[in-house]
Design an enzyme around this catalytic site. Structure first.
Site, PDB file in Angstrom:
ATOM      1  N   SER A 217     -10.168 -10.306  -8.764  1.00 20.37           N
ATOM      2  CA  SER A 217     -11.136 -10.036  -8.082  1.00 20.37           C
ATOM      3  C   SER A 217     -12.600  -8.758  -8.939  1.00 20.37           C
ATOM      4  O   SER A 217     -12.019  -8.762  -9.572  1.00 20.37           O
ATOM      5  CB  SER A 217     -10.582  -9.354  -7.130  1.00 20.37           C
ATOM      6  N   LYS A 218     -12.994  -8.794  -7.978  1.00 21.35           N
ATOM      7  CA  LYS A 218     -14.301  -7.736  -8.056  1.00 21.35           C
ATOM      8  C   LYS A 218     -13.575  -6.628  -9.131  1.00 21.35           C
ATOM      9  O   LYS A 218     -13.963  -5.875  -9.455  1.00 21.35           O
ATOM     10  CB  LYS A 218     -14.820  -8.041  -6.719  1.00 21.35           C
ATOM     11  N   ARG A 219     -12.779  -6.217  -8.355  1.00 18.21           N
ATOM     12  CA  ARG A 219     -11.679  -5.091  -8.171  1.00 18.21           C
ATOM     13  C   ARG A 219     -11.197  -5.018 -10.085  1.00 18.21           C
ATOM     14  O   ARG A 219     -11.303  -3.600 -10.656  1.00 18.21           O
ATOM     15  CB  ARG A 219     -10.915  -4.335  -7.002  1.00 18.21           C
TER      16      ARG A 219
ATOM     17  N   ASP B   9     -14.372  -4.325 -12.181  1.00 16.12           N
ATOM     18  CA  ASP B   9     -14.251  -2.851 -11.995  1.00 16.12           C
ATOM     19  C   ASP B   9     -13.760  -1.821 -12.677  1.00 16.12           C
ATOM     20  O   ASP B   9     -13.405  -0.923 -13.682  1.00 16.12           O
ATOM     21  CB  ASP B   9     -14.305  -2.013 -10.905  1.00 16.12           C
TER      22      ASP B   9
END
Ligand code: GLU
Length: 509
Positions: A265-267, A270
């Protein structure tokens, strides 16, 4: 394969295209090119509630950066235009009505509250059935429970309604997937999905099937998350009388987090500090900027090479492929069923391999804007020499300046750890000697070899320690330790600058 290959990438503009989406597009593209077919971009924007401003444009720009060229699409046009579903609104209702007519679909008038109530009721009763289907529809407001007259009256009065698919009861259905083989399902496990909504728009399922047929799609290559919808899609083809024209299906496994636990995921990007999107994105609502592979300094070809090997393998241990090679070798049958772990280290490794093998002039073109941004101007020849000295060292294009700034500017600071290790009592005296030697070399003899020979000769003749002289010399010239061959640096920055840096180092350290 006797059917003309026509494949589509059909994203919904509900967000960014992440590596999973890029891989789906890439596999469709490679498959199309391998078989001399057509690659189509269709925008599936029928769910207006999830529309994200700018997402469509982002998807197109990303594909362009990736070199995934679109044959037919929103911008490119084509025989089957329009390619944006919101512009095809008028096409779908006919098919929904056809399905009602043939008894394969029906009207339903239930409100959201009534649907919630049904769910609660079923839950409380402990029934294993939790959905709108042949078992439960008899308790709801639809063509099965209302008279034909009542249904027509409600429609004429513009009451809100949906059209639901009439899932056949208790039928063993076998659907085929190129990657997974035959998948068996009993239709009683499925629910009567909404095909057409009260806002006059089709749902994903109806629009997707109708468009795949009308656009003569031969193969549907998409993410695994759509596998549960496959039985419904097969039933829709059958009910519309298109069974023999159905495309073949290939569902791609998920791209997993680096630790293999769950979907990437994008998380994850990050928190672990790696990109998951091809290009930078500025959130239109929050203004938050998320960098992409491009902005982080990845090369397009390295990125594509890495993506291609997420879940696909050529059957050999070759890892570096040009796009043309990928096209030649690509085979849907060589896609694995298991999820593919995304590895940020591998992504970097690919980039490094590509940088190493690029020519100096290709690299110079990439470095030029970085140098210009720092307000330095120099000849192409000089940049190519710099490229040659640093290409073995840099992993990402963005590392360039950290590895090459001293070719263009006098160091402003000196790495304290390197100073501590190399700056001794006799360093100034030694450097003054080197300065003298360099002062005596004429500008026309200032080559790598000549400067190196003369300095080393002095060290040898005086039985000095190489490291004791050369490490401080490197420190004053570059501000740090390690890096390209020292005398390449000396020769490239030239006599005047070398002398200036030695003096500066002596007075500042
Ligand atoms: N619009 C769907 C998506 O966003 C397309 C799925 C498919 O390819 O059928 O993924």
């Amino acid at each position: 394969m006797n059917r003309k290959v026509r494949v589509r990438f059909a994203p919904s503009p509900t967000g960014l295209l992440h590596v999973g989406g890029v891989r789906t597009a890439l596999f469709n593209y490679l498959f199309a090119k391998k078989h001399g077919g057509t690659f189509i971009l269709r925008i599936e924007d029928t769910d207006q509630t999830r529309y994200v401003e700018g997402a469509e444009d982002y998807i197109m720009k990303s594909l362009e950066w990736c070199g995934i060229n679109i044959d037919e699409g929103v911008k490119e046009g084509g025989k089957y235009a329009p390619y944006r579903q919101s512009e095809r609104k008028n096409i779908y209702k006919k098919y929904a009505l056809e399905l009602v007519e043939s008894g394969n679909a029906y009207y339903a008038f239930d409100t959201t509250e009534e649907l919630d109530e049904m769910r609660e009721r079923l839950e409380k009763s402990g029934s294993s059935v939790r959905q709108y289907n042949a078992v439960t529809r008899g308790e709801m407001k639809n063509s099965y429970t209302l008279s034909g007259e009542e249904v027509q009256k409600r429609i004429a009065n513009k009451e809100s309604y949906v059209i639901r698919f009439n899932i056949p009861v208790n039928e063993e259905l076998i659907v085929h997937d190129i990657i997974r083989g035959d998948v068996k399902i009993n239709t009683s496990e499925l629910d009567d999905k909404v095909l057409f909504k009260s806002d006059g728009l089709p749902t994903y399922h109806l629009a997707n099937i109708v468009d795949d047929r009308l656009m003569e799609i031969s193969h549907v290559i998409r993410g695994e998350e759509w596998l549960p919808s496959l039985p419904l899609h097969v039933l829709l083809y059958r009910s519309l009388g298109w069974e023999n024209l159905m495309p073949e299906f290939a569902h791609l496994s998920l791209i997993l987090k680096p630790n293999g636990k769950g979907k990437l995921s994008k998380r994850d990007g990050d928190s672990l500090g790696f990109p998951v999107f091809p290009l930078q994105w500025e959130d239109p609502k929050t203004g938050e900027i998320t960098k992409g592979f491009k902005e982080e300094g990845y090369l397009r070809d390295a990125f594509i090479n890495m993506i291609a090997l997420l879940g696909w393998n050529p059957g050999t241990d070759q890892e570096i492929f040009s796009v043309d090679e990928l096209i030649q070798l690509f085979d849907l049958k060589r896609i694995g069923k298991a999820g593919a772990k995304f590895s940020p280290e591998k992504a970097k490794w690919y980039n490094q391999q590509y940088i190493k093998t690029m020519s100096n002039s290709e690299l110079a073109e990439i470095f030029k804007p970085i140098i210009a941004e720092k307000n330095h101007s120099c000849t192409n020849e000089f940049i190519e020499k710099v490229a040659e000295s640093v290409k073995e060292r840099i992993v990402l294009i963005n590392d360039f300046w950290a590895h090459a700034s001293f070719f263009f500017e006098t160091p402003k600071e000196y790495n304290p750890a390197v100073v501590k290790k190399n700056w001794k009592e006799d360093t100034v005296e030694n450097l003054n000697k080197i300065k003298e030697i360099i002062e005596n070399i004429s500008e026309s003899d200032f080559s790598t070899e000549n400067t190196e020979n003369l300095v080393k000769k002095y060290i040898e003749e005086n039985q000095l320690n190489f490291g004791k002289i050369l490490n401080p010399l490197r420190l004053v010239l570059t501000g740090t330790g390690g890096g390209p061959h020292l005398f390449d640096i000396v020769s490239m920055i030239g006599k005047e600058e070398t002398l200036k840096r030695i003096s500066k180092g002596i007075s500042e350290i």
